[in-house]
Design a protein around this motif. Structure first.
Motif, PDB file in Angstrom:
ATOM      1  N   GLY A 138       0.844  -1.188   0.000  1.00  0.00           N
ATOM      2  CA  GLY A 138       0.000   0.000   0.000  1.00  0.00           C
ATOM      3  C   GLY A 138       0.879   1.238   0.000  1.00  0.00           C
ATOM      4  N   THR A 139       0.464   2.267  -0.742  1.00  0.00           N
ATOM      5  CA  THR A 139       1.190   3.531  -0.745  1.00  0.00           C
ATOM      6  C   THR A 139       0.214   4.660  -0.437  1.00  0.00           C
ATOM      7  OG1 THR A 139       0.828   4.188  -3.049  1.00  0.00           O
ATOM      8  CG2 THR A 139       2.648   2.652  -2.615  1.00  0.00           C
ATOM      9  N   LEU A 140       0.721   5.715   0.162  1.00  0.00           N
ATOM     10  CA  LEU A 140      -0.099   6.907   0.288  1.00  0.00           C
ATOM     11  C   LEU A 140      -0.549   7.313  -1.109  1.00  0.00           C
ATOM     12  CD1 LEU A 140       1.991   8.871   2.910  1.00  0.00           C
ATOM     13  CD2 LEU A 140      -0.292   7.916   3.246  1.00  0.00           C
ATOM     14  N   TYR A 164      -6.712   3.955   5.681  1.00  0.00           N
ATOM     15  CA  TYR A 164      -6.145   2.603   5.781  1.00  0.00           C
ATOM     16  C   TYR A 164      -5.138   2.454   6.908  1.00  0.00           C
ATOM     17  CZ  TYR A 164      -3.982  -1.711   3.935  1.00  0.00           C
ATOM     18  OH  TYR A 164      -3.494  -2.978   3.759  1.00  0.00           O
ATOM     19  N   HIS A 174      -4.863   4.948   1.135  1.00  0.00           N
ATOM     20  CA  HIS A 174      -3.764   4.278   0.442  1.00  0.00           C
ATOM     21  C   HIS A 174      -4.249   3.633  -0.850  1.00  0.00           C
ATOM     22  CE1 HIS A 174      -1.550   4.757   4.138  1.00  0.00           C
ATOM     23  NE2 HIS A 174      -0.493   4.157   3.624  1.00  0.00           N
TER      24      HIS A 174
END
Length: 183
Positions: A138-140, A164, A174
Motif C-alpha cells: 500500500g502507498t499513500l 487505511y 492508500h
C-alpha cells in the motif's frame, strides 16, 4: 518456513541482505539522518526509535517474526552504512499464501533504481523461497515514487483503501497494489 539468509549484490557495492542484530547502530543512524524525509510516510515513532537500543528492540521483534515464518526483514547496505529497509511482513499461509511489502530508502540514494532492484529480488524470494502466491503493498495516494517502483516491478493497482493506516499521526488513504507470483 524460515528463509535462508539473504545477501544479493544489487549495484555498485549496494547489497540487499538479511537484517542482523549488529545492524542496530547503523539502522538507528539511518533513521536519524532520514527522519524528516521519512516522517510523512511513516507512523509516529516512540522517542527511543532512533536509538541503538530502540533498534535492538525492533530487530529482536523482526527476528522473532522471521523465525516464526511471518516476516522477511532485509536491509540495503552500502559498506557499513544502512541505506534502506524492505520487509515482507504478515506472511499468511493456508489458502492465502500472501504477505505485505513495505520499504524505504535513504534520501541520498533515491532515484537510482536500487529500490526497484530490491523489490524485484524480494518478489523472487517470495515466490521461490517462501512459495507465496501473492504479495501486496500500500502507498499513500500521492506517493508517486513508490507507486512507480511497484508498477516497474509488475505490481498492479487493485483498489483504494480509505483511512487505511495511521501515518504521520492521521488515518490516511492508500492505493493498494498486488503482484500474483504463481500461475
Amino acid at each position: 518456513m524460515t528463509p535462508t539468509p539473504v545477501e544479493i549484490n544489487l549495484h555498485d557495492d549496494v547489497v540487499l541482505r538479511s537484517l542482523r542484530t549488529e545492524d542496530a547502530a547503523a539502522l538507528a543512524e539511518a533513521y536519524r539522518v532520514n527522519s524528516e524525509y521519512l516522517a510523512p510516510f511513516e507512523p509516529l515513532r516512540p522517542a527511543n526509535f532512533t536509538t541503538e537500543a530502540g533498534q535492538r528492540t525492533e530487530i529482536a521483534a523482526l527476528a522473532a517474526n522471521r523465525e516464526a515464518g511471518t516476516a522477511l526483514p532485509l536491509v540495503l547496505a552500502h559498506g557499513s552504512r544502512i541505506i534502506g529497509r524492505i520487509t515482507l511482513s504478515a506472511i499468511t499461509r493456508g489458502a492465502f499464501q500472501s504477505g505485505n511489502l513495505g520499504y524505504w530508502i535513504d534520501r541520498s540514494y533515491a532515484g537510482r533504481g536500487l529500490m526497484t532492484a530490491a523489490v524485484n529480488e524480494i518478489s523472487r524470494l517470495a515466490a521461490d523461497e517462501l512459495q507465496l502466491h501473492r504479495i501486496q503493498a500500500g502507498t499513500l495516494v500521492d506517493n508517486v515514487a513508490s507507486q512507480t517502483v511497484l508498477r516497474k516491478c509488475g505490481f498492479t493497482e487493485f483498489g483504494l483503501a480509505p483511512r487505511y493506516l495511521l501515518i504521520a499521526g492521521r488515518w490516511q488513504d492508500h492505493r493498494l497494489f498486488q503482484k500474483i507470483l504463481t500461475r
